[in-house]
Design a protein around this motif. Structure first.
Motif, PDB file in Angstrom:
ATOM      1  N   THR A 183       1.750  46.081 -19.125  1.00 17.10           N
ATOM      2  CA  THR A 183       0.971  46.707 -18.404  1.00 17.10           C
ATOM      3  C   THR A 183       1.350  48.002 -17.753  1.00 17.10           C
ATOM      4  O   THR A 183       2.712  48.213 -17.459  1.00 17.10           O
ATOM      5  CB  THR A 183       0.558  45.804 -16.949  1.00 17.10           C
ATOM      6  OG1 THR A 183      -0.566  46.566 -16.476  1.00 17.10           O
ATOM      7  CG2 THR A 183       1.709  45.560 -16.231  1.00 17.10           C
ATOM      8  N   LYS A 191       5.226  47.407 -17.429  1.00 21.33           N
ATOM      9  CA  LYS A 191       5.956  45.969 -17.296  1.00 21.33           C
ATOM     10  C   LYS A 191       5.702  45.121 -18.169  1.00 21.33           C
ATOM     11  O   LYS A 191       4.431  45.153 -18.509  1.00 21.33           O
ATOM     12  CB  LYS A 191       5.990  45.287 -15.707  1.00 21.33           C
ATOM     13  CG  LYS A 191       6.124  46.633 -14.715  1.00 21.33           C
ATOM     14  CD  LYS A 191       7.465  46.944 -14.612  1.00 21.33           C
ATOM     15  CE  LYS A 191       7.887  47.781 -13.397  1.00 21.33           C
ATOM     16  NZ  LYS A 191       7.024  49.119 -13.657  1.00 21.33           N
ATOM     17  N   VAL A 193       4.494  41.320 -19.657  1.00 13.29           N
ATOM     18  CA  VAL A 193       4.399  40.108 -19.295  1.00 13.29           C
ATOM     19  C   VAL A 193       4.228  39.064 -20.584  1.00 13.29           C
ATOM     20  O   VAL A 193       3.844  39.331 -21.530  1.00 13.29           O
ATOM     21  CB  VAL A 193       2.833  40.320 -18.815  1.00 13.29           C
ATOM     22  CG1 VAL A 193       2.073  38.692 -18.379  1.00 13.29           C
ATOM     23  CG2 VAL A 193       2.740  41.168 -17.419  1.00 13.29           C
ATOM     24  N   TYR A 195       3.351  35.480 -22.361  1.00 12.79           N
ATOM     25  CA  TYR A 195       2.608  34.315 -22.184  1.00 12.79           C
ATOM     26  C   TYR A 195       3.190  33.013 -23.038  1.00 12.79           C
ATOM     27  O   TYR A 195       3.462  33.331 -24.309  1.00 12.79           O
ATOM     28  CB  TYR A 195       1.138  34.657 -22.865  1.00 12.79           C
ATOM     29  CG  TYR A 195       0.556  35.822 -22.149  1.00 12.79           C
ATOM     30  CD1 TYR A 195      -0.036  36.178 -20.952  1.00 12.79           C
ATOM     31  CD2 TYR A 195       0.257  36.999 -22.937  1.00 12.79           C
ATOM     32  CE1 TYR A 195      -0.655  37.091 -20.348  1.00 12.79           C
ATOM     33  CE2 TYR A 195      -0.436  38.239 -22.519  1.00 12.79           C
ATOM     34  CZ  TYR A 195      -0.775  38.257 -21.197  1.00 12.79           C
ATOM     35  OH  TYR A 195      -1.221  39.358 -20.738  1.00 12.79           O
ATOM     36  N   THR A 325      -3.367  41.864 -16.624  1.00 15.79           N
ATOM     37  CA  THR A 325      -2.520  41.514 -17.665  1.00 15.79           C
ATOM     38  C   THR A 325      -1.664  40.149 -17.418  1.00 15.79           C
ATOM     39  O   THR A 325      -1.579  39.321 -18.056  1.00 15.79           O
ATOM     40  CB  THR A 325      -1.657  42.369 -18.083  1.00 15.79           C
ATOM     41  OG1 THR A 325      -2.368  43.761 -18.256  1.00 15.79           O
ATOM     42  CG2 THR A 325      -0.721  42.195 -19.124  1.00 15.79           C
ATOM     43  N   GLU A 326      -1.526  40.050 -16.055  1.00 12.01           N
ATOM     44  CA  GLU A 326      -0.511  38.742 -15.489  1.00 12.01           C
ATOM     45  C   GLU A 326      -1.172  37.768 -15.403  1.00 12.01           C
ATOM     46  O   GLU A 326      -0.687  36.282 -15.028  1.00 12.01           O
ATOM     47  CB  GLU A 326       0.052  39.194 -14.372  1.00 12.01           C
ATOM     48  CG  GLU A 326       0.869  40.440 -14.161  1.00 12.01           C
ATOM     49  CD  GLU A 326       0.192  41.845 -13.937  1.00 12.01           C
ATOM     50  OE1 GLU A 326       0.984  42.810 -13.752  1.00 12.01           O
ATOM     51  OE2 GLU A 326      -0.851  41.966 -14.274  1.00 12.01           O
ATOM     52  N   THR A 327      -2.469  37.661 -15.537  1.00 13.26           N
ATOM     53  CA  THR A 327      -3.654  36.356 -15.367  1.00 13.26           C
ATOM     54  C   THR A 327      -4.082  35.811 -16.977  1.00 13.26           C
ATOM     55  O   THR A 327      -4.992  34.975 -16.989  1.00 13.26           O
ATOM     56  CB  THR A 327      -4.692  36.704 -14.524  1.00 13.26           C
ATOM     57  OG1 THR A 327      -5.529  37.813 -14.902  1.00 13.26           O
ATOM     58  CG2 THR A 327      -4.123  36.597 -13.082  1.00 13.26           C
ATOM     59  N   SER A 328      -3.509  36.366 -17.908  1.00 13.48           N
ATOM     60  CA  SER A 328      -3.868  36.029 -19.308  1.00 13.48           C
ATOM     61  C   SER A 328      -5.028  36.741 -19.997  1.00 13.48           C
ATOM     62  O   SER A 328      -5.154  36.428 -20.988  1.00 13.48           O
ATOM     63  CB  SER A 328      -3.756  34.562 -19.281  1.00 13.48           C
ATOM     64  OG  SER A 328      -2.629  34.080 -19.131  1.00 13.48           O
TER      65      SER A 328
END
Length: 348
Positions: A183, A191, A193, A195, A325-328
């Motif tokens: 992101t 940064k 991320v 999954y 991005t951090e929540t998929s």
């Protein structure tokens, strides 16, 4: 006391095999500079298994990062599953990053191979000498006659597939990495991320809920949101699990091209950022969008005037989605609860 229900790893192998088994005749449509290309889930699955063999033949390590630098297409969808279903990690590189950011991201992720559309190679290739982990650049010919450098690191996608054997997919650990995105919405360098398979499958399932995106087998999905942006908001994976028809827009994201695909391919569900839908708005008049049931809009707040314009012209308002991005990335979807639907606009 332990429950007695089945415990089975949630990995992306299962959505892939479900689509392969149940939806082999369903179409995947890709718009290219040379015209519309059509394939089926059955053909896509066979090629995806061959692509797993390509990754083996290239010597990509067991959990190696597989970079992509590509538009939305059936080939990109092959990579979406071949990499994680062989235990590797899909890394979608954002083609809109500044060169120094792109170099940082690919180097930080330690990508071992990058699959690039030919039309985008000119953006990637000047950085290759500064990416020591990248041993191969596989070129996917998307119909643009751009020059391909004469270099031993360059390989041709279709030639590699033709020489490869299909492989069986198996992933034991649902918590192992399946994909990663970086992101740029942060201070300093982008940064990363990561999954897991489990999170990816759960995200697919949540996207199929009636009160979220309601992705279903009956859908014809047009993901205008790029596959290099937060995994196309999860639609490229959820659609496969559901067995949806895909319409991949390719490189031409002009309003006329998007509107043409929505009409000609009878799209039911389209997703993109507000600027896309602002442009398409002027292309709505005189077209048949009777198949369209919902438009997902995210990335920034949807102007009320834009949503109301779509409601007035085609009877379909925008559905506002929010995520990171951090929540998929799906975090929430805005629907008006039944207890509020009788209220006036002023009350809402």
């Amino acid at each position: 006391m332990q429950g007695q229900m089945q415990s089975y790893p949630l990995t992306l192998v299962h959505p892939f095999e479900r689509a392969e088994r149940l939806f082999a005749d369903k179409p995947i449509v890709s718009a290219t500079p040379t015209g519309i290309q059509r394939t089926s889930y059955g053909q896509w699955a066979e090629r995806t298994r061959r692509l797993g063999g390509v990754l083996d033949a290239l010597g990509i390590s067991a959990d190696g990062r597989v970079g992509t630098f590509a538009w939305n297409s059936a080939r990109h969808l092959e990579l979406y599953f071949a990499a994680p279903c062989t235990g590797r990690v899909l890394h979608t590189l954002n083609i809109r990053l500044f060169p120094e950011q792109l170099q940082f991201v690919a180097d930080h992720a330690q990508d071992e191979v990058v699959f690039a559309d030919r039309s985008l190679l000119k953006l990637l290739w000047p950085l290759i000498d500064d990416l020591p982990s990248v041993k191969h650049v596989v070129v996917m010919d998307d119909g643009v006659e751009d020059e391909i450098p004469d270099d031993d690191r360059i390989r041709d996608y279709e030639a590699l597939l033709a020489d490869a054997e299909p492989v069986e997919f198996h992933v034991d650990d649902e918590n192992s990495a399946a994909a990663m995105c970086y992101t740029s919405g942060t201070t300093g360098n982008p940064k990363g991320v990561v999954y897991s398979h489990r999170s990816s499958v759960l995200h697919c399932m949540s996207s199929m809920f009636a009160d979220t995106l309601a992705v279903s087998e009956a859908d014809v999905i047009l993901p205008v949101v790029p596959m290099f942006h937060a995994n196309a908001w999860g639609l490229a994976q959820a659609g496969v699990l559901a067995g949806s028809t895909f319409v991949m827009p390719g490189p031409d994201l002009s309003p006329k091209a998007i509107a043409g695909l929505m009409e000609s391919q009878k799209v039911t569900f389209a997703a993109g950022v507000p600027t896309i839908w602002m442009g398409v708005l002027d292309e709505l008049d005189g077209r048949d969008f009777s198949s369209l049931t919902r438009i997902l809009c995210g990335g920034s707040a949807v102007p009320k005037s834009l949503s109301e314009a779509y409601r007035e012209k085609i009877g379909v308002p925008m559905t506002q989605g929010w995520g990171m991005t951090e929540t998929s990335p799906l975090g929430s979807v805005s629907y008006i609860r039944t207890s509020l639907r009788d209220r006036s606009e002023e009350e809402l």
